[in-house]
Design a protein around this motif. Structure first.
Motif, mmCIF file in Angstrom:
data_model
loop_
_atom_site.group_PDB
_atom_site.id
_atom_site.type_symbol
_atom_site.label_atom_id
_atom_site.label_comp_id
_atom_site.label_asym_id
_atom_site.label_seq_id
_atom_site.Cartn_x
_atom_site.Cartn_y
_atom_site.Cartn_z
ATOM 1 N N GLY A 142 53.020 67.118 10.493
ATOM 2 C CA GLY A 142 54.347 66.578 10.642
ATOM 3 C C GLY A 142 54.590 65.981 12.101
ATOM 4 N N ASP A 143 53.545 65.884 12.777
ATOM 5 C CA ASP A 143 53.717 64.895 14.166
ATOM 6 C C ASP A 143 54.075 63.434 13.738
ATOM 7 O OD1 ASP A 143 52.977 67.295 15.609
ATOM 8 O OD2 ASP A 143 50.958 67.072 14.901
ATOM 9 N N THR A 144 55.029 63.139 14.524
ATOM 10 C CA THR A 144 55.417 61.575 13.884
ATOM 11 C C THR A 144 55.579 60.771 15.145
ATOM 12 O OG1 THR A 144 56.791 62.593 12.052
ATOM 13 C CG2 THR A 144 57.182 60.523 12.868
ATOM 14 N N GLY A 145 55.125 59.300 14.779
ATOM 15 C CA GLY A 145 55.301 58.342 15.846
ATOM 16 C C GLY A 145 54.605 58.300 17.248
ATOM 17 N N ILE A 146 55.097 57.383 17.923
ATOM 18 C CA ILE A 146 54.281 57.054 19.318
ATOM 19 C C ILE A 146 54.216 58.472 20.035
ATOM 20 C CG2 ILE A 146 56.357 56.449 20.399
ATOM 21 C CD1 ILE A 146 54.622 54.389 22.084
ATOM 22 N N MET A 147 55.281 59.434 20.066
ATOM 23 C CA MET A 147 55.127 60.413 20.972
ATOM 24 C C MET A 147 54.795 61.915 20.216
ATOM 25 S SD MET A 147 56.284 59.395 23.905
ATOM 26 C CE MET A 147 56.578 60.804 24.985
ATOM 27 N N GLN A 148 54.427 61.494 18.801
ATOM 28 C CA GLN A 148 54.095 62.591 17.776
ATOM 29 C C GLN A 148 54.889 63.811 17.924
ATOM 30 O OE1 GLN A 148 50.866 62.389 15.536
ATOM 31 N NE2 GLN A 148 52.238 60.657 15.781
ATOM 32 N N VAL A 149 56.302 63.503 17.848
ATOM 33 C CA VAL A 149 57.328 64.575 17.624
ATOM 34 C C VAL A 149 57.111 65.352 16.498
ATOM 35 C CG1 VAL A 149 59.631 65.146 18.048
ATOM 36 C CG2 VAL A 149 58.790 63.311 19.186
ATOM 37 N N ASN A 150 57.000 66.586 16.626
ATOM 38 C CA ASN A 150 56.831 67.287 15.124
ATOM 39 C C ASN A 150 58.241 67.582 14.526
ATOM 40 O OD1 ASN A 150 56.402 69.955 13.395
ATOM 41 N ND2 ASN A 150 54.250 69.110 13.795
ATOM 42 N N GLU A 151 58.251 66.959 13.446
ATOM 43 C CA GLU A 151 59.518 67.267 12.655
ATOM 44 C C GLU A 151 59.937 68.591 12.191
ATOM 45 O OE1 GLU A 151 58.884 64.702 9.142
ATOM 46 O OE2 GLU A 151 58.514 62.796 10.250
ATOM 47 N N ARG A 152 58.856 69.491 11.896
ATOM 48 C CA ARG A 152 59.191 70.826 11.659
ATOM 49 C C ARG A 152 59.728 71.534 13.024
ATOM 50 N NH1 ARG A 152 53.578 71.260 7.980
ATOM 51 N NH2 ARG A 152 54.531 70.130 6.172
ATOM 52 N N VAL A 153 59.034 71.408 13.968
ATOM 53 C CA VAL A 153 59.415 72.150 15.175
ATOM 54 C C VAL A 153 60.737 71.590 15.751
ATOM 55 C CG1 VAL A 153 58.946 72.460 17.804
ATOM 56 C CG2 VAL A 153 57.117 72.388 16.067
ATOM 57 N N TRP A 154 61.093 70.370 15.571
ATOM 58 C CA TRP A 154 62.296 70.014 16.320
ATOM 59 C C TRP A 154 63.309 69.617 15.305
ATOM 60 C CZ3 TRP A 154 62.966 70.887 21.114
ATOM 61 C CH2 TRP A 154 61.815 71.108 21.955
ATOM 62 N N ARG A 155 63.235 70.140 13.980
ATOM 63 C CA ARG A 155 64.295 70.228 12.983
ATOM 64 C C ARG A 155 65.622 70.455 13.438
ATOM 65 N NH1 ARG A 155 66.323 73.646 9.141
ATOM 66 N NH2 ARG A 155 65.161 75.253 9.756
ATOM 67 N N GLY A 156 66.570 69.615 12.886
ATOM 68 C CA GLY A 156 68.143 70.168 13.672
ATOM 69 C C GLY A 156 68.402 69.571 14.905
ATOM 70 N N PHE A 157 67.064 69.160 15.444
ATOM 71 C CA PHE A 157 67.308 68.470 16.920
ATOM 72 C C PHE A 157 67.098 66.983 17.027
ATOM 73 C CE2 PHE A 157 66.013 72.947 18.057
ATOM 74 C CZ PHE A 157 67.146 73.183 18.783
ATOM 75 N N VAL A 158 66.398 66.470 15.818
ATOM 76 C CA VAL A 158 66.154 65.173 15.985
ATOM 77 C C VAL A 158 66.446 64.565 14.328
ATOM 78 C CG1 VAL A 158 64.276 65.210 17.494
ATOM 79 C CG2 VAL A 158 63.876 65.421 15.109
ATOM 80 N N ASP A 159 66.751 63.132 14.438
ATOM 81 C CA ASP A 159 67.029 62.474 13.324
ATOM 82 C C ASP A 159 65.582 62.200 12.617
ATOM 83 O OD1 ASP A 159 67.350 60.403 11.407
ATOM 84 O OD2 ASP A 159 69.295 60.199 12.093
ATOM 85 N N VAL A 160 65.065 62.716 11.679
ATOM 86 C CA VAL A 160 63.771 62.491 11.101
ATOM 87 C C VAL A 160 63.763 61.143 10.756
ATOM 88 C CG1 VAL A 160 62.203 63.080 9.243
ATOM 89 C CG2 VAL A 160 63.600 64.716 10.091
ATOM 90 N N HIS A 161 64.442 60.174 10.081
ATOM 91 C CA HIS A 161 64.473 59.006 9.637
ATOM 92 C C HIS A 161 64.068 58.285 10.801
ATOM 93 C CE1 HIS A 161 64.932 55.352 7.188
ATOM 94 N NE2 HIS A 161 65.483 54.967 8.239
ATOM 95 N N LYS A 162 64.957 58.139 11.978
ATOM 96 C CA LYS A 162 64.825 57.424 13.128
ATOM 97 C C LYS A 162 63.538 57.728 13.786
ATOM 98 C CE LYS A 162 69.885 56.691 14.017
ATOM 99 N NZ LYS A 162 70.923 56.833 15.173
ATOM 100 N N LEU A 163 63.130 58.989 13.923
ATOM 101 C CA LEU A 163 61.940 59.391 14.318
ATOM 102 C C LEU A 163 60.770 58.789 13.874
ATOM 103 C CD1 LEU A 163 61.434 61.749 16.516
ATOM 104 C CD2 LEU A 163 60.520 63.156 14.881
ATOM 105 N N ARG A 164 60.749 58.346 12.393
ATOM 106 C CA ARG A 164 59.646 57.749 11.646
ATOM 107 C C ARG A 164 59.775 56.297 12.300
ATOM 108 N NH1 ARG A 164 59.660 61.100 5.920
ATOM 109 N NH2 ARG A 164 59.293 62.821 6.693
ATOM 110 N N TRP A 165 60.936 55.593 12.039
ATOM 111 C CA TRP A 165 61.137 54.072 12.025
ATOM 112 C C TRP A 165 61.606 53.463 13.016
ATOM 113 C CZ3 TRP A 165 58.242 52.206 8.170
ATOM 114 C CH2 TRP A 165 57.966 52.795 7.276
#
Length: 722
Positions: free
Chosen positions: A489-512
Motif C-alpha cells: 500500500g505504499d503509494t507514489g513518489i513519497m511512498q505514503v502508505n495508504e493503510r497507515v495514513w488512512r483518514g489523514f490523506v485523500d487516497v485518490h489524490k495520493l495516487r494520481w
C-alpha cells in the motif's frame, strides 16, 4: 479376588481409560486474568452509593431539631500497608435544643479516616465487600482525636456507613461470560460451558493504585490439524480482508474515543503514537504468510497498549471511570492471556467478538465502529493536530500553494502521468526537484525551526523521495500508466502508505496527484522531525544535526517507535541496510548531487545526466572510491535451469537490454541477477536471486525497497519463456 486372577483384557481397558482421563487432565489449563479496580473507579462507585453525587457529601447525624450535624464530604482513596484508606472531610456541629433554641456545644472541622479490607464472601462470590477494621478523626493539623463526644458520635455512624459499600462485579462477569466464548469458536458447547462454570474471583488485595484480584477459569486444548490448511478461496479472502479491516477500524475508533475524552496533550500524543505504530505493524503483519495468524497477534498487542492509557484517562477524569471500563480492560487482558497460551487453545477473533468488544467500549448512535473508511477523517486530524495536505475547505488550515503552482507553471509539460523516458530525464528531474523544494518551503512556514534545521528538512524531503521511489509517481504496467504502488500500500513518489495514513490523506489524490503526494509525505516527515527526532534530542548524539534527517526517515519507514533505529546495532539487518542506503543518498544530496537520482532510473540519458552532475561537483575524493560489489548477470538459459518451484524477485522492466544492464551495474547488492526478454514485447525484465519459499524471497526483497520487487514463481517465468 487375587490380583493374578484379574482378566488381562480388563487390565488393558482400565489402563486405557486411566490414560485417556490423564490426557484430558493434562490438556486443561487454569489461567489467571488480572482484574483491577483503580481508585478513580472505586471513588466514583463510593460516591454513587454512599454520598450525594451533586455535593459529594453525606450527613451522618440526622437531628430532628436541626441543631446538630455531622457531614462527611470529598472522599479520597489510597493504600496503607495493603489496606484501603478512605479520607473524607468532616464538619461537625454539636448543640442541644433548649426552649426551641440551639445551644452550641462545639464546632469542629477536620478529617475522618477509615481503614478497611476488601473481602469476598462465600454466599456471593461476585461481590467485593468492605470490612472496616479501624477509624479515627484528624484535625486540620493532623492531630488524632481518639476520645470525646464527637469521636463517639462519629464512630457510631462511620463504620456502618462504609460497611455498606459494595463492589458488585456481577454485570462485569456476566458480560465477560458472553464475551470470551466469541473468541473460542473451535471449542465445543460442553467445553465452553465447563470453562464458564469454572470462572471465579480470587486473591483480592489492595495495591498502590487500587483493588487487584484474579479472574480464574479453566480452558481445554483443542486438536490441531495434522496438515496445513488449504489456500483460502476468493470468498474466504474477502471475508479475511473484512476481518482485519474491522480490527483496524475498531482500534482507530477506540483511540479516537479516548483521545476525545482527555484534554492532556501528552496523553493524546501517546494515543497518536499507538495508532501509528499499530498501523505500521499491521502493514508488516499483512505481508507475513507464515506462522500462526500474525494479524491476530497484532490486534491483541495493539489493544493491550491502550490499557495503561485508559487507566491514566480514568484517573484524570472520574466521569470515565466506570464498571464498563473495568469490564473492557479485563476482557482485553483475557484476550492477551489466551493469545499467549498458543494455538492449541484455539483463540480466534470473530466479527461477533469484535462487535461485542465495540459495545464494551461505547455505543455511539449512527456510528459503526467496525466500518473501515478510507475517506478523510476531520475528527482524527483535529484530535492529533495533523491538518490535511490539501486544506482548501478549512480556513484554519488554509495553505498558500503559490510555490507549487509556480513550479508547475515554470515547465512546458505537466507532471501528471509522466513516466520519463531516458532522453527526458533532465527536464523531468528538474521539475520534480522544484516541486520537492516548493513543498518543503511551504511546510517550513508552519514550523519553528532554526536555519540549519530548515536546511536539514529540505534535504530530508529530497532524499526520502529518492530512497522511496527514485522520484517517480507513475510506472508503466501492461502498456498503461499507473501510480507506483507496492503490495503493502505504499503509494507514489513519497511512498505514503495508504493503510497507515488512512483518514489523514485523500487516497485518490495520493495516487494520481504528484503535488499532493509530495505535500502529504513532506507533512509526515515534518511531523516526525519536530514531534519526535527533535524532542528526543537525536541531534545531540554523535552525528549532530544530520541525525535529525536519519531519525525522521527511520520513523517514516518504520513508525514512531523506530526513531532511534538508524543508530541501533540491534536493528534487523534488512532495516540497517535501508537506513544505510538512505544515509548514503542523503550525503549525496548534502553535496549538491541530488540529481544523481538518475542512477536508479537507468538509460543512456540518465548516464549522461549523472556525468554532467558529477562534473559540476567533482572532488578529489571521488578518485579513490571503493570498488563496487560483484554482480552476476545471467540470461534466459540460466532461468530455465532453476527449480521451477522456487521464487525470485522481479526488480524492474526496461525498454532495452542495455538499460537493464546499466540498472544492475548501479546496484550495491551483490548476487545473481538475470535479464530476460518478455515474450511478445520489446521489454527486458530483471530478476534477482532464487529462494526455496516465498517467505525467504519476501525477506530479501526488503533490500530492494525502492524498486518495489515483485515476488514471482520461477516456474511461471519458465513457462512464459517456452
Amino acid at each position: 479376588m487375587p490380583i493374578n486372577n484379574i482378566n488381562p483384557k480388563l487390565c488393558r481397558l482400565l489402563a486405557t481409560v486411566i490414560l485417556l482421563l490423564a490426557g484430558q487432565l493434562l490438556q486443561a489449563k487454569t489461567i489467571k486474568v488480572p482484574l483491577q479496580a483503580d481508585f478513580p473507579l472505586l471513588r466514583q462507585l463510593l460516591v454513587n452509593q454512599l454520598f450525594n453525587n451533586d455535593t459529594q457529601s453525606t450527613e451522618l447525624l440526622h437531628d430532628p431539631s436541626g441543631c446538630s450535624e455531622i457531614v462527611l464530604s470529598d472522599p479520597r482513596l489510597s493504600e496503607t500497608d495493603r489496606h484501603l484508606r478512605i479520607d473524607s472531610r468532616l464538619h461537625a456541629r454539636l448543640a442541644v435544643n433548649m426552649l426551641n433554641r440551639c445551644m452550641p456545644l462545639m464546632t469542629w472541622d477536620g478529617y475522618a479516616r477509615v481503614i478497611s479490607d476488601p473481602v469476598i464472601k462465600a454466599d456471593n462470590p461476585r461481590m467485593v465487600y468492605l470490612q472496616v477494621i479501624d477509624s479515627h478523626l484528624l484535625s486540620t493539623d493532623n492531630e488524632i482525636l481518639t476520645s470525646g463526644p464527637l469521636w463517639d458520635r462519629a464512630r457510631e455512624h462511620i463504620h456502618p456507613l462504609f460497611n455498606r459499600f459494595r463492589l458488585d462485579l456481577t454485570s462485569s462477569l456476566d458480560e465477560l461470560q458472553r464475551f470470551i466464548p466469541l473468541f473460542l469458536p473451535k471449542h465445543s458447547q460442553e467445553q465452553i460451558q465447563a470453562m464458564l462454570s469454572s470462572l471465579q474471583l480470587s486473591d483480592i488485595q489492595v495495591m498502590a493504585d487500587g483493588i487487584h484480584g484474579d479472574l480464574n477459569f479453566t480452558i481445554e486444548t483443542i486438536a490441531l490439524p495434522e496438515r496445513p490448511e488449504r489456500p483460502l478461496t476468493e470468498q474466504e479472502q474477502l471475508l479475511w480482508q473484512q476481518k482485519w479491516q474491522s480490527m483496524d477500524a475498531l482500534l482507530t475508533h477506540a483511540i479516537k474515543h479516548y483521545a476525545a475524552a482527555t484534554e492532556l496533550a501528552e496523553l493524546r500524543q501517546t494515543l497518536f503514537d499507538i495508532l501509528l505504530d499499530a498501523r505500521y505493524r499491521l502493514v508488516t503483519a499483512l505481508a507475513q504468510e507464515q506462522g500462526e495468524d500474525p494479524v491476530r497477534h497484532w490486534f491483541i498487542q495493539s489493544w493491550a497498549q491502550l490499557i495503561p492509557v485508559l487507566h491514566q484517562i480514568s484517573a484524570e477524569n472520574p466521569r470515565h471511570a466506570t464498571l464498563g471500563l473495568l469490564t473492557l480492560i479485563t476482557a482485553s487482558d483475557a484476550l492477551q492471556t489466551l493469545d499467549k497460551l498458543g494455538p492449541t487453545f484455539g483463540l480466534d477473533i470473530s466479527m461477533d467478538g469484535l462487535r461485542r468488544l465495540a459495545r464494551l467500549l461505547n455505543e455511539t448512535p449512527g456510528i459503526d465502529p467496525l466500518q473501515y473508511d478510507e475517506t478523510l477523517d476531520p475528527e482524527l486530524m483535529r484530535l492529533f493536530r495533523f491538518p490535511p495536505a490539501n486544506a482548501d475547505n478549512d480556513s484554519h488550515y488554509r495553505i498558500n500553494l503559490w510555490p507549487i503552482r509556480e513550479a508547475l507553471a515554470a515547465v512546458d509539460r505537466p507532471l501528471a502521468e509522466w513516466v520519463a523516458k531516458p532522453g527526458e530525464l533532465r527536464p523531468y528531474l528538474n521539475k520534480i526537484k522544484k516541486l520537492l523544494l516548493a513543498s518543503a518551503e511551504r511546510e517550513l512556514r508552519q514550523a519553528q525551526l532554526t536555519g540549519a534545521q530548515q536546511d536539514i528538512f529540505r534535504k530530508l524531503v529530497m532524499t526520502t523521495a529518492w530512497q522511496e521511489s527514485c522520484w517517480r509517481q507513475y510506472v508503466v504496467e501492461n502498456d498503461k500508466i499507473v501510480p507506483l504502488r507496492s503490495s503493502t500500500g505504499d503509494t507514489g513518489i513519497m511512498q505514503v502508505n495508504e493503510r497507515v495514513w488512512r483518514g489523514f490523506v485523500d487516497v485518490h489524490k495520493l495516487r494520481w496527484e504528484v503535488a499532493y503526494n509530495i505535500q502529504s509525505g513532506s507533512r509526515i516527515l515534518l511531523n516526525y522531525l519536530t514531534r519526535y527526532a527533535l524532542k528526543q534530542g537525536e541531534h545531540k548524539h554523535r552525528g549532530g544535526l544530520d541525525n535529525l534527517a536519519r531519525a525522521s526517515y527511520s520513523a517514516y519507514n518504520g513508525g514512531p517507535g523506530q526513531v532511534r533505529r538508524y543508530r541501533s546495532n540491534k536493528a534487523p539487518k534488512a532495516q540497517r541496510i535501508i537506513d544505510q542506503s538512505f544515509h548514503k543518498k542523503y550525503q549525496s544530496v548534502k553535496q549538491g548531487k541530488e540529481l544523481a537520482v538518475a542512477e536508479c532510473l537507468g538509460g543512456k540519458g540518465a548516464h549522461l545526466l549523472l556525468a554532467q552532475e558529477r562534473k559540476k561537483t567533482a572532488s578529489p575524493s571521488l578518485k579513490h572510491s571503493r570498488p563496487k560489489a560483484k554482480q552476476l548477470i545471467h540470461r534466459e538459459s540460466w532461468i530455465k535451469r532453476q527449480n521451477k518451484n522456487h521464487f525470485t524477485l522481479q526488480l524492474a522492466v526496461f525498454s532495452s537490454y542495455k538499460a537493464a544492464k546499466s540498472f544492475i551495474s548501479q546496484q550495491k547488492i551483490p548476487g545473481n541477477y538475470a535479464i530476460y526478454r518478455q515474450p511478445g514485447k520489446a521489454q527486458y525484465a530483471i530478476i534477482y536471486g532464487r529462494y526455496s519459499n516465498r517467505q525467504k524471497a519476501s525477506k530479501e526483497g526488503r533490500l530492494f525497497k525502492s524498486s518495489k520487487p515483485w515476488i514471482r514463481r520461477i516456474g511461471d517465468i519458465q513457462v512464459a519463456l517456452e
